[in-house]
Design a protein around this motif. Structure first.
Motif, PDB file in Angstrom:
ATOM      1  N   PHE A 159     -29.439 -13.176 -26.200  1.00 24.52           N
ATOM      2  CA  PHE A 159     -29.863 -13.958 -25.216  1.00 24.52           C
ATOM      3  C   PHE A 159     -29.744 -15.633 -25.868  1.00 24.52           C
ATOM      4  O   PHE A 159     -29.518 -16.442 -25.031  1.00 24.52           O
ATOM      5  CB  PHE A 159     -31.106 -13.998 -24.469  1.00 24.52           C
ATOM      6  CG  PHE A 159     -32.559 -13.929 -25.293  1.00 24.52           C
ATOM      7  CD1 PHE A 159     -32.807 -15.226 -25.592  1.00 24.52           C
ATOM      8  CD2 PHE A 159     -32.958 -12.675 -25.959  1.00 24.52           C
ATOM      9  CE1 PHE A 159     -34.296 -15.421 -26.286  1.00 24.52           C
ATOM     10  CE2 PHE A 159     -34.230 -13.203 -26.503  1.00 24.52           C
ATOM     11  CZ  PHE A 159     -34.644 -14.473 -26.770  1.00 24.52           C
ATOM     12  N   MET A 201     -30.076 -21.407 -21.461  1.00 24.86           N
ATOM     13  CA  MET A 201     -31.429 -21.399 -21.048  1.00 24.86           C
ATOM     14  C   MET A 201     -32.216 -22.319 -19.953  1.00 24.86           C
ATOM     15  O   MET A 201     -31.830 -23.546 -20.412  1.00 24.86           O
ATOM     16  CB  MET A 201     -32.602 -21.156 -22.328  1.00 24.86           C
ATOM     17  CG  MET A 201     -32.201 -20.150 -23.283  1.00 24.86           C
ATOM     18  SD  MET A 201     -33.190 -19.872 -24.640  1.00 24.86           S
ATOM     19  CE  MET A 201     -32.102 -18.989 -25.790  1.00 24.86           C
ATOM     20  N   MET A 240     -26.210 -18.270 -17.881  1.00 23.01           N
ATOM     21  CA  MET A 240     -27.487 -18.313 -18.133  1.00 23.01           C
ATOM     22  C   MET A 240     -28.018 -17.006 -18.661  1.00 23.01           C
ATOM     23  O   MET A 240     -27.669 -15.868 -18.068  1.00 23.01           O
ATOM     24  CB  MET A 240     -28.214 -18.469 -16.744  1.00 23.01           C
ATOM     25  CG  MET A 240     -27.515 -19.799 -16.083  1.00 23.01           C
ATOM     26  SD  MET A 240     -27.721 -21.407 -17.027  1.00 23.01           S
ATOM     27  CE  MET A 240     -29.736 -21.536 -17.472  1.00 23.01           C
ATOM     28  N   SER A 241     -28.994 -17.108 -19.733  1.00 25.72           N
ATOM     29  CA  SER A 241     -29.550 -15.861 -20.207  1.00 25.72           C
ATOM     30  C   SER A 241     -30.943 -15.951 -20.229  1.00 25.72           C
ATOM     31  O   SER A 241     -31.485 -14.800 -20.011  1.00 25.72           O
ATOM     32  CB  SER A 241     -29.138 -15.653 -21.776  1.00 25.72           C
ATOM     33  OG  SER A 241     -29.474 -16.804 -22.651  1.00 25.72           O
ATOM     34  N   VAL A 242     -31.445 -17.129 -20.091  1.00 22.82           N
ATOM     35  CA  VAL A 242     -33.131 -17.125 -20.038  1.00 22.82           C
ATOM     36  C   VAL A 242     -33.336 -18.293 -18.936  1.00 22.82           C
ATOM     37  O   VAL A 242     -32.716 -19.006 -18.861  1.00 22.82           O
ATOM     38  CB  VAL A 242     -33.694 -17.345 -21.510  1.00 22.82           C
ATOM     39  CG1 VAL A 242     -35.264 -17.534 -21.093  1.00 22.82           C
ATOM     40  CG2 VAL A 242     -33.143 -16.349 -22.213  1.00 22.82           C
ATOM     41  N   ILE A 243     -34.310 -17.711 -18.178  1.00 26.13           N
ATOM     42  CA  ILE A 243     -34.676 -18.569 -16.815  1.00 26.13           C
ATOM     43  C   ILE A 243     -36.046 -18.074 -16.991  1.00 26.13           C
ATOM     44  O   ILE A 243     -36.902 -17.337 -16.941  1.00 26.13           O
ATOM     45  CB  ILE A 243     -34.137 -17.995 -15.448  1.00 26.13           C
ATOM     46  CG1 ILE A 243     -32.419 -18.303 -15.560  1.00 26.13           C
ATOM     47  CG2 ILE A 243     -34.718 -19.127 -14.510  1.00 26.13           C
ATOM     48  CD1 ILE A 243     -31.968 -17.716 -14.523  1.00 26.13           C
ATOM     49  N   SER A 246     -27.196 -11.795 -10.546  1.00 26.60           N
ATOM     50  CA  SER A 246     -26.686 -11.221 -11.550  1.00 26.60           C
ATOM     51  C   SER A 246     -25.236 -11.109 -11.725  1.00 26.60           C
ATOM     52  O   SER A 246     -24.460 -11.175 -12.544  1.00 26.60           O
ATOM     53  CB  SER A 246     -26.850  -9.658 -11.538  1.00 26.60           C
ATOM     54  OG  SER A 246     -26.719  -9.222 -10.441  1.00 26.60           O
ATOM     55  N   PHE A 257     -24.646 -14.630 -13.373  1.00 29.96           N
ATOM     56  CA  PHE A 257     -25.250 -14.636 -14.714  1.00 29.96           C
ATOM     57  C   PHE A 257     -25.187 -13.223 -15.067  1.00 29.96           C
ATOM     58  O   PHE A 257     -26.464 -12.823 -15.303  1.00 29.96           O
ATOM     59  CB  PHE A 257     -26.584 -15.510 -14.657  1.00 29.96           C
ATOM     60  CG  PHE A 257     -26.569 -16.709 -14.218  1.00 29.96           C
ATOM     61  CD1 PHE A 257     -25.623 -17.522 -14.163  1.00 29.96           C
ATOM     62  CD2 PHE A 257     -27.642 -17.329 -13.363  1.00 29.96           C
ATOM     63  CE1 PHE A 257     -25.709 -18.826 -13.629  1.00 29.96           C
ATOM     64  CE2 PHE A 257     -27.919 -18.365 -12.659  1.00 29.96           C
ATOM     65  CZ  PHE A 257     -26.658 -19.513 -12.964  1.00 29.96           C
ATOM     66  N   PHE A 262     -28.127 -12.397 -17.780  1.00 31.15           N
ATOM     67  CA  PHE A 262     -29.521 -12.904 -17.433  1.00 31.15           C
ATOM     68  C   PHE A 262     -30.418 -11.483 -17.420  1.00 31.15           C
ATOM     69  O   PHE A 262     -30.059 -10.887 -16.306  1.00 31.15           O
ATOM     70  CB  PHE A 262     -29.533 -13.672 -16.268  1.00 31.15           C
ATOM     71  CG  PHE A 262     -30.951 -14.001 -15.781  1.00 31.15           C
ATOM     72  CD1 PHE A 262     -31.937 -14.407 -16.273  1.00 31.15           C
ATOM     73  CD2 PHE A 262     -31.050 -13.590 -14.237  1.00 31.15           C
ATOM     74  CE1 PHE A 262     -33.378 -14.489 -15.812  1.00 31.15           C
ATOM     75  CE2 PHE A 262     -32.367 -13.863 -13.830  1.00 31.15           C
ATOM     76  CZ  PHE A 262     -33.589 -14.355 -14.540  1.00 31.15           C
ATOM     77  N   ASN A 263     -31.060 -11.321 -18.363  1.00 28.27           N
ATOM     78  CA  ASN A 263     -31.790 -10.042 -18.350  1.00 28.27           C
ATOM     79  C   ASN A 263     -33.284 -10.112 -18.263  1.00 28.27           C
ATOM     80  O   ASN A 263     -33.942  -9.226 -18.191  1.00 28.27           O
ATOM     81  CB  ASN A 263     -31.263  -9.258 -19.462  1.00 28.27           C
ATOM     82  CG  ASN A 263     -29.805  -8.749 -19.369  1.00 28.27           C
ATOM     83  OD1 ASN A 263     -29.669  -8.111 -18.413  1.00 28.27           O
ATOM     84  ND2 ASN A 263     -28.921  -8.855 -20.473  1.00 28.27           N
ATOM     85  N   PHE A 293     -36.900 -12.841 -17.101  1.00 26.16           N
ATOM     86  CA  PHE A 293     -37.480 -13.966 -16.547  1.00 26.16           C
ATOM     87  C   PHE A 293     -38.864 -14.123 -17.100  1.00 26.16           C
ATOM     88  O   PHE A 293     -39.527 -13.451 -17.293  1.00 26.16           O
ATOM     89  CB  PHE A 293     -37.467 -13.777 -14.978  1.00 26.16           C
ATOM     90  CG  PHE A 293     -38.460 -14.829 -14.139  1.00 26.16           C
ATOM     91  CD1 PHE A 293     -38.008 -16.312 -14.425  1.00 26.16           C
ATOM     92  CD2 PHE A 293     -39.287 -14.520 -13.540  1.00 26.16           C
ATOM     93  CE1 PHE A 293     -38.776 -17.121 -13.501  1.00 26.16           C
ATOM     94  CE2 PHE A 293     -40.034 -15.442 -12.786  1.00 26.16           C
ATOM     95  CZ  PHE A 293     -39.727 -16.783 -12.994  1.00 26.16           C
TER      96      PHE A 293
END
Length: 498
Positions: free
Chosen positions: A139, A144, A208-211, A234, A237, A240-241, A243
């Protein structure tokens, strides 16, 4: 895979080992923190006023320092704000974190050169624990986003002033700056609607991987993304795995989030406060958050059901028990002493010490002696909607003491994303769970003092409209999930579904 992500895994494992070293020696660690705090503050105005010079034990400390909230410490804080040094902690703070106070207007929470690094390190370590557990740091190659307050800081007699999240924005590590969104210019936008729209434009075509952010406001961001594209989060992104969130119980939002995202993901819970970074989730398999015992904070605890007694029990970490709801008290290297931040916590583990936030000591309902707390209403709602298609966007609960007819009751204001087939049936299930959890509430229902709760359906977007109407529409503002008065409930009457 980048060099950055390859080296992140062994580094994460190394950090996790170091953290668990102090976590597995909790009482020794806290004793050392206690002695350092007293020693470093003994020549401050507060230290002299409270005879820190002669404190040699926790018992000595309790005799000299009372439990207090911001109002109790305000005479000292006002001196710091006026420019005085060596008041609560040596020297001057490097920041004031500005927060909203209910009785005192704006609050100015000092952040010192000793306390600031603990905020940054804890946030970093939460991510490193996730990497160490998952053995995956891919990530870090994606983008991010951290939905936060404006990083624009004011000046208050030589000390920088702003929201904590805005202050922290100045400490993003160099190696993450290229991956970080939104842009500085967008982050500085004050109007929340305008800001979220700008964030959507900046992120809609990114990987986007981190929110991260407060769930209710991230939900608003997700909804705007979907409205703009017609795609799930999803789909937009795919990498994006997980939160990152803090500040509220996520369970009421989880079903809605996963429907917006379009798949199940991992979650990392943080417990950051302006007063100190208290805990973070160190495991995806163990409940609760790891209490930060080596972060310049000495913790005390008071059983919540004794808090308003004349002489409540006041204990250190060594005497806490599982299953007890405690008010958490802080003593910090930012100069907060016997400080009640207003939160209640419960321990989920004593080895190591992990906690979950159960509510606010001022956010309760006891209009009839029922002593209902946040944890109970959250669980009741989750019990009632579990294994159904019902999803809830937001809710709050208040007592209705003087109904136009019939017995008094608890009034639930709920904004549904997917409504239940039968609202009365849902109310019955929630009420049954409340009675199971809270014997006082059950006695009042059975004794015909209260009638079972009633649900009012808030229109979609109604809570956002309410927050706008009171001037608190923004990423750092949260709706209390229950209150002992009608201040919120009476205004919400204007936002009910017709």
């Amino acid at each position: 895979m980048s060099v950055k992500s390859v080296f992140a895994i062994p580094f994460a494992k190394q950090v996790a080992r170091r953290v668990y070293k102090w976590a597995n020696n909790p009482h020794k660690t806290q004793d050392k923190v206690f002695k350092e705090l007293i020693s470093k503050a003994k020549n401050t105005a507060f230290g002299k006023d409270h005879d820190f010079e002669n404190i040699t034990s926790y018992e000595d400390f309790k005799k000299r320092v009372k439990v207090q909230d911001y109002e109790g410490l305000r005479p000292y804080v006002d001196r710091i704000v006026a420019g005085e040094s060596d008041v609560l902690w040596k020297g001057k703070p490097i920041y004031f974190a500005k927060t909203s106070g209910t009785t005192s207007g704006a609050k100015y929470i000092p952040i010192t050169k000793d306390s600031m690094p603990t905020h940054i390190k804890a946030a970093r370590n939460a991510l490193l624990f996730y990497i160490a557990e998952k053995k995956d740091a891919s990530f870090v190659d994606g983008k991010m986003i951290f939905l936060q307050g404006s990083p624009v800081l004011e000046d208050k007699n030589g000390v920088k002033l702003g929201r904590l999240s805005g202050i922290v924005a100045h400490y993003v590590p160099q190696y993450l700056l290229k991956n970080r969104l939104p842009s500085w210019e967008t982050n500085c936008i004050e109007d929340w609607d305008t800001k979220v729209n700008a964030i959507v434009k900046e992120t809609i075509h990114e990987d986007m991987s981190v929110i991260s952010g407060i769930p209710s406001w991230v939900q608003m961001y997700f909804e705007k993304l979907i409205e703009e594209t017609g795609k799930s989060v999803s789909e937009l992104f795919p990498n994006f795995n997980f939160f990152i969130y803090g500040g509220v119980n996520f369970e009421p939002y989880k079903n809605k989030f996963e429907s917006l995202i379009g798949k199940k993901i991992d979650y990392i819970e943080l417990y950051p406060a302006s007063e100190g970074f208290i805990a973070y989730q160190d495991s995806q398999t163990e409940p609760g958050m790891l209490l930060q015992l080596k972060s310049g904070i000495f913790y005390e605890f008071i059983p919540a059901d004794e808090f308003f007694d004349e002489n409540p029990t006041r204990i250190s970490l060594s005497d806490v028990k599982l299953g007890v709801n405690y008010v958490i008290i802080l003593n910090t290297n930012a100069g907060l002493w016997g400080y009640n931040i207003g939160d209640t916590v419960e321990f989920t583990s004593l080895k190591p010490y992990r906690i979950k936030v159960t509510g606010r000591i001022k956010h309760f309902i006891s209009a009839f002696g029922e002593h209902v707390i946040g944890k109970e209403v959250e669980k009741a709602l989750n019990d009632a909607i579990k294994d159904t298609n019902t999803t809830v966007s937001e809710f709050t609960v208040a007592p209705q003491v003087n109904p136009t007819e019939g017995l008094p009751y608890h009034e639930w204001f709920v904004e549904f994303e997917n409504e239940p087939e039968n609202i009365v049936d849902l109310a019955t299930k929630i009420d049954a769970s409340m009675q199971t959890q809270n014997i006082y509430y059950q006695d009042l229902i059975e004794g015909k003092v209260l009638q079972p709760l009633i649900i009012r359906k808030v229109k979609k977007g109604g809570f956002h409209e309410y927050m706008k109407s009171i001037g608190k529409f923004g990423g750092q503002n949260k709706i209390p999930q229950l209150s002992d008065n009608r201040k919120i409930a009476d205004v919400l009457q204007n936002f009910l579904k017709e």
